[in-house]
Write an enzyme that holds these catalytic residues in place. Structure first.
Site, short mmCIF file in Angstrom:
data_model
loop_
_atom_site.label_atom_id
_atom_site.label_comp_id
_atom_site.label_asym_id
_atom_site.label_seq_id
_atom_site.Cartn_x
_atom_site.Cartn_y
_atom_site.Cartn_z
N SER A 82 0.83 -1.21 0.00
CA SER A 82 0.00 0.00 0.00
C SER A 82 0.86 1.26 0.00
CB SER A 82 -0.95 0.00 1.22
OG SER A 82 -0.28 0.35 2.43
N PRO A 140 -1.17 3.66 4.14
CA PRO A 140 -2.27 3.81 3.19
C PRO A 140 -3.31 2.71 3.33
CG PRO A 140 -0.19 4.29 2.12
CD PRO A 140 0.15 3.77 3.49
N TYR A 141 -2.86 1.46 3.57
CA TYR A 141 -3.83 0.38 3.77
C TYR A 141 -4.79 0.71 4.90
CZ TYR A 141 -5.75 -3.65 6.14
OH TYR A 141 -6.62 -4.49 6.81
N ALA A 142 -4.24 1.07 6.08
CA ALA A 142 -5.08 1.36 7.23
C ALA A 142 -6.00 2.55 6.95
CB ALA A 142 -4.22 1.63 8.46
N THR A 144 -7.24 3.37 4.09
CA THR A 144 -8.36 2.97 3.24
C THR A 144 -9.48 2.35 4.07
OG1 THR A 144 -7.50 0.73 2.72
CG2 THR A 144 -6.84 2.55 1.25
#
Length: 329
Positions: A82, A140-142, A144
């Protein structure tokens, strides 16, 4: 009851589908198979396709008009990926989810269980978090996941949609019946690295031993994936009662104590024939002390607590690793 499971060919989604079958709930899987495995859909209703594609969702509801609820598990989940590809992650996790919800509403599907992440929190001084803890996603993953939760809350406020978000950290283990498990041969999390170290007969590195935890190593919340699946089933069965007058609600799923990396290694060495040698190393850039979830709300509203120990999660992970290549040939 019949439920649509997006991402139902992945690790979490397929295990939730197994638990649903055991509970008498009929799963309908939709998955693009970008990361999911076709083998995990055998003997189950399955439609291959992108959940953002209206034609795919139209087909699902044409074939299964009696769907009662939706479990939304579809997502990309690898933190380093991510960071390298934030555009791809926002497109896959956020944009796709928005299109998916729009298609669900067109078909009158108004109960959605969102498989979220506790990585959206900023940990308290004691490393624990509950549903009222401040948010502070660090990848970025978290982010999202946090954006999706807020997006779903906004949609639920203005439409018939109702959303229950389940937040958890680190799933380990496999379906105890070994119907499904982690599809990756070499997972990048700590337990995966421990298994890799055992197989290669090399030391395992504990990176960072100066954190203000009970033994200096980082702390995580390792929850058996079968416990997580059981929580999803309980949330489906109690959906209306749990939400009550709420349009949206979040529930944490965790052990309530967490497990340090050192404790994970000790548990691992307690179930294998030959203990893995351990060495220590400096913390890596971006490493954090970690956190674990307080799950009082899950106990009170779902009647759920984590029942499997970390050692059981490790044992089931090892059992799955031994048959993975055969099952996913």
């Amino acid at each position: 009851m019949k439920v649509l499971i997006s991402g139902g060919a992945g690790y979490i989604g397929s295990t939730v589908a197994s638990a649903c079958l055991d509970a008498g709930i009929e799963p309908v899987i939709v998955d693009s198979l970008v990361t999911g495995r076709r083998e995990f859909t055998r003997g189950r209703h399955f439609v291959e396709g992108d959940i953002a594609d209206g034609a795919v969702i139209d087909r699902v509801f044409a074939e299964h008009p009696d769907i009662d609820a939706v479990v939304h598990c579809a997502a990309l989940i690898v933190v380093p990926d991510s960071v390298a590809d934030p555009v791809g992650y926002y497109r896959a996790n956020v944009s796709t989810s928005l299109e998916f919800v729009g298609h669900l509403l067109r078909h009158g599907a108004t109960r959605m269980l969102f498989s979220s992440s506790a990585s959206i929190y900023r940990a308290n001084d004691d490393f624990s978090v509950d549903e009222d803890s401040p948010l502070g996603p660090e990848s970025p993953y978290a982010r999202t996941k946090a954006v999706c939760e807020q997006m779903f809350t906004d949609v639920a406020a203005g439409t018939p949609l109702r959303v229950l978000s389940l937040r958890y950290f680190n799933p380990i283990g496999a379906d105890p019946g070994l119907r499904t498990g982690l599809q990756l041969r070499r997972p990048s999390h700590a337990l995966g690295k421990l298994i890799e170290a055992r197989d290669a007969r090399v030391p395992f590195s504990v990176t960072g031993t100066g954190w203000p935890t009970r033994d200096g190593s980082g702390i995580r919340d390792y929850v058996h994936v079968w416990d997580l699946a059981a929580a999803h089933v309980a949330a489906l069965q109690r959906f209306d009662d749990v939400l009550g007058a709420h349009r949206s609600l979040a529930i944490n799923l965790g052990t309530g104590t967490g497990t340090t990396v050192t404790e994970l290694v000790e548990a691992f060495n307690g179930v294998v024939d030959e203990p893995v040698e351990v060495r220590t190393a400096d913390a890596r850039p971006g490493d954090v002390a970690g956190a674990y979830t307080r799950s009082d709300r899950a106990r009170d509203l779902l009647g759920w607590t984590a029942e499997h120990t970390v050692a059981e999660g490790i044992t089931d992970s090892l059992r799955w690793a031994a048959v993975r290549d055969e099952r996913l040939a």
